[in-house]
Design a protein around this motif. Structure first.
Motif, PDB file in Angstrom:
ATOM      1  N   ALA A 119       0.819  -1.219   0.000  1.00 46.32           N
ATOM      2  CA  ALA A 119       0.000   0.000   0.000  1.00 46.32           C
ATOM      3  C   ALA A 119       0.847   1.261   0.000  1.00 46.32           C
ATOM      4  O   ALA A 119       0.317   2.363  -0.102  1.00 46.32           O
ATOM      5  CB  ALA A 119      -0.922   0.000   1.217  1.00 46.32           C
ATOM      6  N   VAL A 120       2.168   1.107   0.102  1.00 52.19           N
ATOM      7  CA  VAL A 120       3.095   2.241   0.165  1.00 52.19           C
ATOM      8  C   VAL A 120       3.794   2.387  -1.183  1.00 52.19           C
ATOM      9  O   VAL A 120       4.290   1.395  -1.732  1.00 52.19           O
ATOM     10  CB  VAL A 120       4.139   2.021   1.276  1.00 52.19           C
ATOM     11  CG1 VAL A 120       5.109   3.195   1.346  1.00 52.19           C
ATOM     12  CG2 VAL A 120       3.456   1.810   2.613  1.00 52.19           C
ATOM     13  N   PRO A 121       3.854   3.586  -1.761  1.00 54.53           N
ATOM     14  CA  PRO A 121       4.542   3.746  -3.046  1.00 54.53           C
ATOM     15  C   PRO A 121       6.031   3.479  -2.940  1.00 54.53           C
ATOM     16  O   PRO A 121       6.653   3.752  -1.907  1.00 54.53           O
ATOM     17  CB  PRO A 121       4.261   5.208  -3.426  1.00 54.53           C
ATOM     18  CG  PRO A 121       3.950   5.891  -2.141  1.00 54.53           C
ATOM     19  CD  PRO A 121       3.282   4.868  -1.280  1.00 54.53           C
ATOM     20  N   HIS A 122       6.605   2.927  -4.001  1.00 57.44           N
ATOM     21  CA  HIS A 122       8.051   2.727  -4.044  1.00 57.44           C
ATOM     22  C   HIS A 122       8.782   4.070  -3.966  1.00 57.44           C
ATOM     23  O   HIS A 122       9.760   4.206  -3.251  1.00 57.44           O
ATOM     24  CB  HIS A 122       8.452   2.012  -5.341  1.00 57.44           C
ATOM     25  CG  HIS A 122       8.069   0.567  -5.381  1.00 57.44           C
ATOM     26  ND1 HIS A 122       7.717  -0.165  -4.282  1.00 57.44           N
ATOM     27  CD2 HIS A 122       8.004  -0.297  -6.434  1.00 57.44           C
ATOM     28  CE1 HIS A 122       7.454  -1.415  -4.632  1.00 57.44           C
ATOM     29  NE2 HIS A 122       7.608  -1.521  -5.938  1.00 57.44           N
ATOM     30  N   TYR A 123       8.307   5.029  -4.765  1.00 57.74           N
ATOM     31  CA  TYR A 123       8.909   6.362  -4.759  1.00 57.74           C
ATOM     32  C   TYR A 123       7.963   7.348  -5.425  1.00 57.74           C
ATOM     33  O   TYR A 123       6.980   6.955  -6.082  1.00 57.74           O
ATOM     34  CB  TYR A 123      10.282   6.381  -5.436  1.00 57.74           C
ATOM     35  CG  TYR A 123      10.330   5.789  -6.824  1.00 57.74           C
ATOM     36  CD1 TYR A 123      10.048   6.551  -7.954  1.00 57.74           C
ATOM     37  CD2 TYR A 123      10.689   4.456  -7.010  1.00 57.74           C
ATOM     38  CE1 TYR A 123      10.105   6.017  -9.219  1.00 57.74           C
ATOM     39  CE2 TYR A 123      10.744   3.906  -8.280  1.00 57.74           C
ATOM     40  CZ  TYR A 123      10.456   4.693  -9.383  1.00 57.74           C
ATOM     41  OH  TYR A 123      10.513   4.140 -10.638  1.00 57.74           O
ATOM     42  N   THR A 124       8.272   8.628  -5.259  1.00 57.60           N
ATOM     43  CA  THR A 124       7.472   9.721  -5.815  1.00 57.60           C
ATOM     44  C   THR A 124       8.363  10.595  -6.681  1.00 57.60           C
ATOM     45  O   THR A 124       9.484  10.944  -6.279  1.00 57.60           O
ATOM     46  CB  THR A 124       6.848  10.570  -4.695  1.00 57.60           C
ATOM     47  OG1 THR A 124       5.997   9.737  -3.892  1.00 57.60           O
ATOM     48  CG2 THR A 124       6.025  11.717  -5.269  1.00 57.60           C
ATOM     49  N   LEU A 125       7.897  10.923  -7.873  1.00 61.08           N
ATOM     50  CA  LEU A 125       8.603  11.822  -8.786  1.00 61.08           C
ATOM     51  C   LEU A 125       7.951  13.195  -8.709  1.00 61.08           C
ATOM     52  O   LEU A 125       6.755  13.331  -8.960  1.00 61.08           O
ATOM     53  CB  LEU A 125       8.544  11.286 -10.216  1.00 61.08           C
ATOM     54  CG  LEU A 125       9.067   9.858 -10.423  1.00 61.08           C
ATOM     55  CD1 LEU A 125       8.823   9.405 -11.854  1.00 61.08           C
ATOM     56  CD2 LEU A 125      10.542   9.771 -10.084  1.00 61.08           C
ATOM     57  N   GLU A 126       8.737  14.204  -8.368  1.00 61.98           N
ATOM     58  CA  GLU A 126       8.235  15.571  -8.245  1.00 61.98           C
ATOM     59  C   GLU A 126       9.088  16.491  -9.098  1.00 61.98           C
ATOM     60  O   GLU A 126      10.309  16.379  -9.118  1.00 61.98           O
ATOM     61  CB  GLU A 126       8.255  16.018  -6.782  1.00 61.98           C
ATOM     62  CG  GLU A 126       7.315  15.206  -5.901  1.00 61.98           C
ATOM     63  CD  GLU A 126       7.366  15.628  -4.447  1.00 61.98           C
ATOM     64  OE1 GLU A 126       8.484  15.867  -3.947  1.00 61.98           O
ATOM     65  OE2 GLU A 126       6.293  15.722  -3.821  1.00 61.98           O
ATOM     66  N   GLY A 127       8.455  17.407  -9.774  1.00 57.32           N
ATOM     67  CA  GLY A 127       9.176  18.316 -10.661  1.00 57.32           C
ATOM     68  C   GLY A 127       8.266  19.176 -11.504  1.00 57.32           C
ATOM     69  O   GLY A 127       8.655  20.231 -11.969  1.00 57.32           O
ATOM     70  N   HIS A 128       7.021  18.729 -11.700  1.00 51.55           N
ATOM     71  CA  HIS A 128       6.057  19.550 -12.430  1.00 51.55           C
ATOM     72  C   HIS A 128       5.563  20.691 -11.547  1.00 51.55           C
ATOM     73  O   HIS A 128       5.438  20.542 -10.320  1.00 51.55           O
ATOM     74  CB  HIS A 128       4.864  18.701 -12.886  1.00 51.55           C
ATOM     75  CG  HIS A 128       5.152  17.864 -14.092  1.00 51.55           C
ATOM     76  ND1 HIS A 128       5.292  18.399 -15.349  1.00 51.55           N
ATOM     77  CD2 HIS A 128       5.308  16.513 -14.221  1.00 51.55           C
ATOM     78  CE1 HIS A 128       5.530  17.423 -16.214  1.00 51.55           C
ATOM     79  NE2 HIS A 128       5.544  16.264 -15.556  1.00 51.55           N
ATOM     80  N   GLU A 129       5.269  21.812 -12.159  1.00 60.13           N
ATOM     81  CA  GLU A 129       4.807  22.981 -11.421  1.00 60.13           C
ATOM     82  C   GLU A 129       3.294  23.040 -11.308  1.00 60.13           C
ATOM     83  O   GLU A 129       2.758  23.834 -10.518  1.00 60.13           O
ATOM     84  CB  GLU A 129       5.334  24.258 -12.079  1.00 60.13           C
ATOM     85  CG  GLU A 129       6.862  24.360 -12.037  1.00 60.13           C
ATOM     86  CD  GLU A 129       7.374  25.622 -12.701  1.00 60.13           C
ATOM     87  OE1 GLU A 129       6.542  26.420 -13.196  1.00 60.13           O
ATOM     88  OE2 GLU A 129       8.602  25.812 -12.718  1.00 60.13           O
TER      89      GLU A 129
END
Length: 234
Positions: free
Chosen positions: A184-194
Motif C-alpha cells: 500500500a506504500v509507493p516505491h517512490y514519488t517523482l516531483e518536478g512539475h509545477e
C-alpha cells in the motif's frame, strides 16, 4: 533524474487516413483492439462505441449512462469492454453478445482512468476521490487492494510493461508515484512539475527504462527510473 530540454520545432503534420465521428460533445478516451481492426471510444454523452477503423463503420454501440463515460478499455482475452462513467460505476460488457457481465460502484467520485493488467485478472482504477483500487474479476470483481497517498485527483494509472507487478500514477497534486502490487506504500514519488500531472506512460522497450509525464504546466518530462529506488519509501 529528470531530463530537461526545450527546442522550438514545427508540429508534424500527418495525413488523416480515417475520420470516425459520433453525436457527442466530447470523446473522453480511446483504445485499440490488439487483434481486430477496432477502435473503442468513451463518449461524453454516456455511450461507448466500437468502430471498424478500416471501413469507418460502427461495429457496436453501448448506452451506459446519462452521465459522461470518461474511460473505456478492451479486455480482449475475455472479449469484454470495460467502461467507467460519472455515476462512479464500472460496467463490463461482452462485446460479442452485448450482454452486461458486471456493474458495480467503484469509487466515491469520478473515475478518471482504468488500466487492465496484461496477464492477470486485474483492473486498476483511479479517481477524483484520490484513491487507486485493484479489482480481481476472477473473484467477482472484488477490490483486493487499495492505494492511498495522493492529495488530489488521480488522473491516470499505467502498468509497467517490463515489470507488471509495478505501476505508475499521475495526479493533480503535481506528482507521479510508482507502486508495487502487494504494497500500500509507493516505491517512490517523482516531483518536478509545477502544475497538476494529467498523464503518465512507460517507455515500452527495456533499453530505455523511462517514465513520461505530461502536466498542466505545458511540459512533458522524461524520467530515468534507473536513478530511483525499487523498494518502498520508509
Amino acid at each position: 533524474k529528470l531530463k530537461r530540454g526545450k527546442r522550438e520545432t514545427m508540429p508534424l503534420r500527418l495525413e488523416i487516413k480515417k475520420k470516425l465521428s459520433a453525436s457527442s460533445e466530447r470523446v473522453k478516451s480511446v483504445d485499440i483492439h490488439p487483434s481486430e481492426p477496432w477502435a473503442l471510444a468513451a463518449l461524453y454523452n454516456g455511450n461507448v462505441m466500437i468502430w471498424d477503423y478500416e471501413t469507418g463503420s460502427v461495429v457496436k454501440s453501448f448506452e451506459l449512462s446519462e452521465l459522461p463515460v470518461r474511460c473505456a478499455k478492451f479486455i480482449s482475452r475475455k472479449q469484454w469492454v470495460l467502461a467507467a462513467s460519472d455515476d462512479m460505476r464500472m460496467r463490463i460488457y461482452d462485446y460479442n453478445t452485448m450482454e452486461k457481465v458486471h456493474d458495480f460502484e467503484a469509487h466515491s467520485d469520478y473515475i478518471r482512468s482504468v488500466e487492465v493488467h496484461p496477464s492477470l485478472p486485474y483492473i486498476l482504477s483511479s479517481s477524483d476521490d484520490m484513491t487507486i483500487k485493484l479489482w480481481d474479476w476472477d473473484r467477482g470483481f472484488e477490490c483486493t487492494q487499495f492505494f492511498e497517498g495522493h492529495s488530489h485527483y488521480v488522473m491516470q494509472v499505467k502498468f509497467n510493461p517490463k515489470d507488471t507487478n509495478t505501476f505508475a500514477s499521475a495526479s493533480l497534486d503535481r506528482s507521479i508515484k510508482v507502486w508495487g502490487l502487494g504494497s500500500a506504500v509507493p516505491h517512490y514519488t517523482l516531483e518536478g512539475h509545477e502544475r497538476g500531472v494529467n498523464c503518465v506512460d512507460y517507455y515500452p522497450s527495456g533499453d530505455k527504462p523511462c517514465i513520461l509525464s505530461g502536466a498542466d504546466d505545458c511540459i512533458v518530462k522524461i524520467w530515468d527510473i534507473r536513478c530511483w529506488p525499487t523498494v518502498p519509501n520508509t
